[in-house]
Design an enzyme around this catalytic site. Structure first.
Site, PDB file in Angstrom:
ATOM      1  NE  ARG A   1      -3.330   2.157   3.026  1.00  0.00           N
ATOM      2  CZ  ARG A   1      -4.619   2.433   2.703  1.00  0.00           C
ATOM      3  NH1 ARG A   1      -5.333   1.558   2.055  1.00  0.00           N
ATOM      4  NH2 ARG A   1      -5.161   3.579   3.033  1.00  0.00           N
TER       5      ARG A   1
ATOM      6  CB  SER B   1     -12.211  -1.961   1.519  1.00  0.00           C
ATOM      7  OG  SER B   1     -10.829  -2.115   1.526  1.00  0.00           O
TER       8      SER B   1
ATOM      9  CE  LYS C   1      -5.016   9.889   7.505  1.00  0.00           C
ATOM     10  NZ  LYS C   1      -4.058  10.807   6.915  1.00  0.00           N
TER      11      LYS C   1
END
Ligand code: NI
Lengths: 211, 211
Positions: free
Chosen positions: A44, A113, A142
């Site tokens: 990520r 997600s 986050k």
């Protein structure tokens, strides 16, 4: 693609975060986490150039290939294609799954997600290979996070058949309880990469998840 | 792909920038620029989610399709694929052109930003359909810009055979001189989108370029 979409072990799902690592090397840290029992890795990256993301992803792929662990790219379908990643993880602010699937074809894992039963059902219907549900605990990281109770997680578990990975605020103290909801795995950032001994932190998760 | 890679008119190449537009609508502004003579449009977005970029690109594509103008996506190969754009523009900090070409195949236009003769020659060798060279004049817009003199531009023009688009600080006062270097077109941001009458600004460029 050497890994089969339906043969993935989601148990200990590491999500990278260079902020959590501080000055420590991302590649070495990922390798330590894999040695400790990480079963799948998601890279990520935010706010870096496409070239930097691509070059970093190539290096992470060397490690995941070495240990035969699937590598998932967050958000960026182009990077996933460019490095021939095993999968792509998309949030609700990323490309729609139907659009992504059309581009990447049938071999690539796509994870989505979700924060509600509705989103999880839709993701399954649209061909997601797994869903990441969260945030199951309060978190500072986050990760597309709204609160999802263990009750809701249990309801989602009974409603869908694809693997579920719990996301958000999961640590060695709450993971044993969390696994009672019969989810397939947990996505971890800080509770592994934020620890001084990354390998030991991953090992500890595996122990706690087997309790 | 209805447009052929080698039949593109690069003459007045509009590059979008929402900061320059302020509160004005991007889609309407692009349409006004096309009505004024813009021959090709590049959608450039930074710091927006993949979903927002995708949805915006779909809307811009409606306009470019209506006027049969090629639409180029800046940097994001995934967005280009997702909306079936006519092309992709990559800078030196984006995916390598060889990697991009392998993914998008032969039908998609790929343009590359270059600041030196070496970079332009390499881009041509690696299969770029055009190069954007700049910055030819000082600029406040961040378009991968190092200074390139008109002399250097002329040298590059004689060294490569693919189309050249001048980039950076080009306005209605300097464009007539610039076209004497025999480049194929000019990439414009502020000097069109920053003007109150966007259509008139584009029309004025066409007049000045024909001088
Ligand atoms: Ni039950």
């Amino acid at each position: 693609m050497s890994l089969l979409r339906n043969k993935v072990d989601y148990k200990l799902y590491l999500v990278t975060d260079r902020d959590v690592l501080g000055k420590r090397d991302l590649i070495e840290s990922v390798e330590a986490a894999i040695k400790g029992g990480t079963t799948i890795v998601q890279l990520r990256e935010k706010n870096c150039s496409s070239l930097d993301f691509y070059e970093l992803a190539l290096k992470v792929k060397e490690v995941t290939l070495k240990y035969n662990i699937p590598l998932i790219i967050n958000d960026r379908l182009d990077i996933a294609l460019a490095i021939k990643a095993d999968g792509l993880h998309i949030g609700q602010e990323d490309l729609p799954i139907t659009v992504a699937r059309e581009i990447v074809g049938k071999d690539m894992i796509i994870g989505v997600s979700a924060t509600t039963l509705e989103e999880a059902l839709l993701a399954q219907k649209q061909g997601a290979d797994y869903v990441g549900i969260g945030s199951v605990y309060p978190t500072n990281t986050k990760l597309d996070a709204k609160p999802v109770s263990l009750e809701e997680l249990h309801v989602i578990r009974e409603a869908i058949s694809i693997p579920i990975v719990g996301i958000g605020g999961i640590n060695e103290d709450n993971v044993t309880d969390l696994m009672k909801t019969k989810i397939d795995g947990v996505a971890i950032v800080s509770a592994i990469l934020g620890k001084e001994d990354i390998k030991a932190a991953a090992e500890n998760f595996i122990i706690k998840m087997n309790d």
